[in-house]
Design an enzyme around this catalytic site. Structure first.
Site, mmCIF file in Angstrom:
data_model
loop_
_atom_site.group_PDB
_atom_site.id
_atom_site.type_symbol
_atom_site.label_atom_id
_atom_site.label_comp_id
_atom_site.label_asym_id
_atom_site.label_seq_id
_atom_site.Cartn_x
_atom_site.Cartn_y
_atom_site.Cartn_z
ATOM 1 N N TYR A 1 -12.467 -2.344 -3.464
ATOM 2 C CA TYR A 1 -12.960 -2.552 -2.103
ATOM 3 C C TYR A 1 -14.493 -2.495 -2.028
ATOM 4 O O TYR A 1 -15.036 -2.233 -0.951
ATOM 5 C CB TYR A 1 -12.360 -1.513 -1.161
ATOM 6 C CG TYR A 1 -10.945 -1.825 -0.718
ATOM 7 C CD1 TYR A 1 -10.642 -2.975 0.008
ATOM 8 C CD2 TYR A 1 -9.893 -0.944 -0.996
ATOM 9 C CE1 TYR A 1 -9.355 -3.253 0.436
ATOM 10 C CE2 TYR A 1 -8.595 -1.216 -0.571
ATOM 11 C CZ TYR A 1 -8.342 -2.368 0.145
ATOM 12 O OH TYR A 1 -7.065 -2.648 0.584
ATOM 13 N N ASN B 1 -2.117 0.027 7.000
ATOM 14 C CA ASN B 1 -1.553 -1.245 7.484
ATOM 15 C C ASN B 1 -0.631 -1.945 6.487
ATOM 16 O O ASN B 1 -0.478 -3.163 6.516
ATOM 17 C CB ASN B 1 -2.680 -2.163 7.968
ATOM 18 C CG ASN B 1 -3.654 -2.524 6.862
ATOM 19 O OD1 ASN B 1 -3.534 -2.039 5.751
ATOM 20 N ND2 ASN B 1 -4.603 -3.390 7.159
ATOM 21 N N GLU C 1 -9.860 -10.545 -7.207
ATOM 22 C CA GLU C 1 -8.820 -9.519 -7.034
ATOM 23 C C GLU C 1 -7.685 -9.667 -8.052
ATOM 24 O O GLU C 1 -7.177 -8.662 -8.562
ATOM 25 C CB GLU C 1 -8.286 -9.570 -5.602
ATOM 26 C CG GLU C 1 -9.344 -9.142 -4.594
ATOM 27 C CD GLU C 1 -8.844 -9.100 -3.164
ATOM 28 O OE1 GLU C 1 -9.569 -8.569 -2.310
ATOM 29 O OE2 GLU C 1 -7.726 -9.603 -2.895
ATOM 30 N N HIS D 1 -2.073 -5.550 1.678
ATOM 31 C CA HIS D 1 -3.359 -6.237 1.526
ATOM 32 C C HIS D 1 -3.089 -7.639 1.005
ATOM 33 O O HIS D 1 -2.122 -7.857 0.275
ATOM 34 C CB HIS D 1 -4.251 -5.500 0.512
ATOM 35 C CG HIS D 1 -5.457 -6.298 0.111
ATOM 36 N ND1 HIS D 1 -6.602 -6.331 0.878
ATOM 37 C CD2 HIS D 1 -5.665 -7.135 -0.939
ATOM 38 C CE1 HIS D 1 -7.473 -7.154 0.296
ATOM 39 N NE2 HIS D 1 -6.926 -7.659 -0.798
ATOM 40 N N LYS E 1 0.816 -1.217 0.000
ATOM 41 C CA LYS E 1 0.000 0.000 0.000
ATOM 42 C C LYS E 1 0.855 1.275 0.000
ATOM 43 O O LYS E 1 2.060 1.216 0.300
ATOM 44 C CB LYS E 1 -0.932 -0.028 1.220
ATOM 45 C CG LYS E 1 -1.898 -1.225 1.220
ATOM 46 C CD LYS E 1 -2.896 -1.123 2.373
ATOM 47 C CE LYS E 1 -3.854 -2.306 2.370
ATOM 48 N NZ LYS E 1 -4.917 -2.145 3.388
#
Ligand code: CMP
Length: 139
Positions: free
Chosen positions: A50, A113, A127, A116, A10
């Site tokens: 998402y 975080n 995905e 993913h 990310k």
């Protein structure tokens, strides 16, 4: 069983210059990158990715974060790749992640975080296809 899973490094992790460290962890764990690209997600591409979280209170903020800078998207292949990658990442909230996991080491909070990873075979299929049309994947 050999599987494929979609991973994202990310924007927070890209800004921290830890792309190499994270990819090294995948490789050391037997997760082989078979497709990789650096992209700057638009807000709408992040929202599409998402979409399953659309009704969550953090959806807008998550998509703004994911489109705030470059990200690296990868397809990882290996035995039990989905579960293995989730173990490597650690819990969604870095504060709750086990020592030595990617999110514990590089994550900041439950939103920022670092990485993913797909959470099921069905999600992985969606995905992987979202970012890598079949023709782009090596065999
Ligand atoms: P990820 O594994 O990419 O899946 C959905 C993301 O939403 C998650 O990592 C976090 O970045 C974010 N997220 C999940 N729960 C929360 C929360 N309670 N508050 C803010 N962001 C969250």
């Amino acid at each position: 069983m050999s599987e494929r899973t979609l991973a994202i490094i990310k924007p927070d992790a890209v800004k921290k210059n830890v792309i190499g460290d994270i990819i090294h962890r995948y490789e050391q764990a037997g997760l082989k990158p078979i497709a990789i690209k650096m992209i700057h997600l638009s807000q709408s591409v992040a929202e599409g990715f998402y979409a399953v979280h659309k009704s969550r209170p953090f959806f807008e903020s998550l998509c703004t974060f994911m489109s705030s800078g470059s990200a690296v998207v990868l397809v990882l292949q290996g035995d039990n790749a989905i579960k293995k990658n989730r173990e490597l990442m650690g819990a969604t909230d870095p504060a709750k992640a086990d020592a030595g996991t990617i999110r514990k080491v590089h994550g900041t909070n439950i939103e920022f975080n670092a990485v993913h990873g797909s959470d099921s075979p069905e999600t992985a299929q969606f995905e992987v296809g979202y970012f890598f049309p079949g023709m782009e994947l090596s065999r």
